[in-house]
Design an enzyme around this catalytic site. Structure first.
Site, PDB file in Angstrom:
ATOM      1  N   LYS A 264       0.954  -1.053  -0.046  1.00 40.50           N
ATOM      2  CA  LYS A 264      -0.113   0.102  -0.042  1.00 40.50           C
ATOM      3  C   LYS A 264       0.897   1.234   0.030  1.00 40.50           C
ATOM      4  CE  LYS A 264      -4.464  -1.943   1.455  1.00 40.50           C
ATOM      5  NZ  LYS A 264      -5.452  -1.972   2.618  1.00 40.50           N
ATOM      6  N   ARG A 298      -3.471 -10.199   5.228  1.00 42.02           N
ATOM      7  CA  ARG A 298      -3.778 -10.254   3.676  1.00 42.02           C
ATOM      8  C   ARG A 298      -2.723  -9.712   2.703  1.00 42.02           C
ATOM      9  NH1 ARG A 298      -6.419  -6.916   0.085  1.00 42.02           N
ATOM     10  NH2 ARG A 298      -8.029  -7.771  -1.226  1.00 42.02           N
TER      11      ARG A 298
END
Length: 324
Positions: A264, A298
């Site tokens: 991210k 995840r």
């Protein structure tokens, strides 16, 4: 949320007995007969399709399969053209071989500024992938990443075992009711349309607690609820770093915690690196999360995160994690 005002009722008040002295000398409360204890306890094991996850024994790794053309991380299986189903199956098998405990399949990008698609388009992308994965990986739990009830119903019918709701704190209960009707677990992720906070962590915890209560009202079982603090969703890079620092505060919710930091933008801002070069940063956040008590990570890059999780588990959770 239960109203705490008003007359408690004689049946739950223990009358003072001054003549007995000691602790009996003053009035107190007893638990109502129909009330849960309401005290922290370790989450019970959760059955997700063919597998039961025993929380606390080790960290579980969820592999990401984006059946999209516009994933922020550049891994969207529709971006390169060709047979997306075959590509998803090949990647899913590779992730399973690398140690993934479950796979998360999404058909709509959730990156900032993403283009929304119709439920029909999302279903057309996801259902063939879920069906194909279920055929070749019958013993691996599959999750569908969606915010639409229609976008979950068809994949659940095709073999998905878990609903991953990136707007789990939203007011709409339709997706929760579907999860309850299908008796499948649900991940409730924190999110906001804008990164506006007065006090970040208490607000995240409060929002997730309200989401848990909505899920319970909709019929989702307590044991079937997993929470996700929403790293990168409705939060600035500074918010995300504080969230990582204070992850352990989420344990007060009493539910298993999923953490999704993989590739991210916050990682890229800290290291000034593009998505494909954020593997080490992701691994670092995986280890930090395990130290804080999270239960599922995840990730896009399964193998390095599985290895990091096993090493961290050996230290933090003891020998049970090291033997797996």
């Amino acid at each position: 949320m239960t109203d705490s005002r008003g007359d408690p009722g004689d049946e739950i008040v223990v009358t003072a007995r001054p003549e007995l002295g000691g602790g009996a000398a003053t009035p107190s409360f007893r638990l109502p007969e129909d009330a849960d204890p309401g005290l922290p306890a370790a989450p019970r094991p959760l059955a997700i399709g063919p597998v039961t996850l025993a929380w606390g024994e080790r960290t579980f790794v969820m592999g990401i399969l984006n059946v999209t053309p516009d994933s922020f991380s550049g891994d969207g299986l529709l971006a390169a053209g060709g047979d997306a189903v075959a590509a998803a199956v090949a990647l899913g098998q590779e992730m399973a071989a690398d140690g993934a405990d479950l796979l998360d399949v999404g058909g709509e990008s959730s990156r900032p500024g993403h283009r929304e698609i119709s439920a029909a388009d999302e279903i057309a992308r996801v259902v063939p992938v879920i069906a194909a994965l279920r055929s070749v990986l019958p013993d691996l739990p599959l999750s569908v990443d969606t915010i639409k009830p229609e976008g979950a119903a068809a994949p659940l019918g095709a073999g998905a075992n878990l609903v991953n709701d990136v707007w789990g704190v939203g007011p709409d209960e339709a997706l929760l009711r579907l999860a309850a009707e299908r008796s499948v677990p649900v991940v409730l992720m924190h999110n906001r349309a804008q990164p506006r906070y007065v006090n970040l962590m208490p607000e995240i915890v409060a929002d997730l607690q309200m989401a848990i209560e909505r899920a319970l009202r909709a019929g989702v079982a307590w044991e079937s609820i997993v929470v996700d603090p929403g790293f990168g969703f409705g939060k600035t890079a500074e918010h995300n770093l504080v969230l990582l620092h204070d992850l352990a505060s989420l344990r007060i919710l009493g539910r298993p915690i999923l953490l999704g930091t993989s590739r991210k933008s916050t990682l890229g801002k800290v290291l000034d690196l593009p998505p494909e070069e954020r593997v080490e940063a992701t691994v670092a956040t995986t280890v930090l999360g395990i130290a804080a008590g999270i239960d599922i990570v995840r990730v896009h890059d399964v193998r390095p995160n599985v290895r990091a999780a096993r090493m961290a588990d050996a230290v933090i959770r003891g020998s049970a994690g090291a033997r797996r």
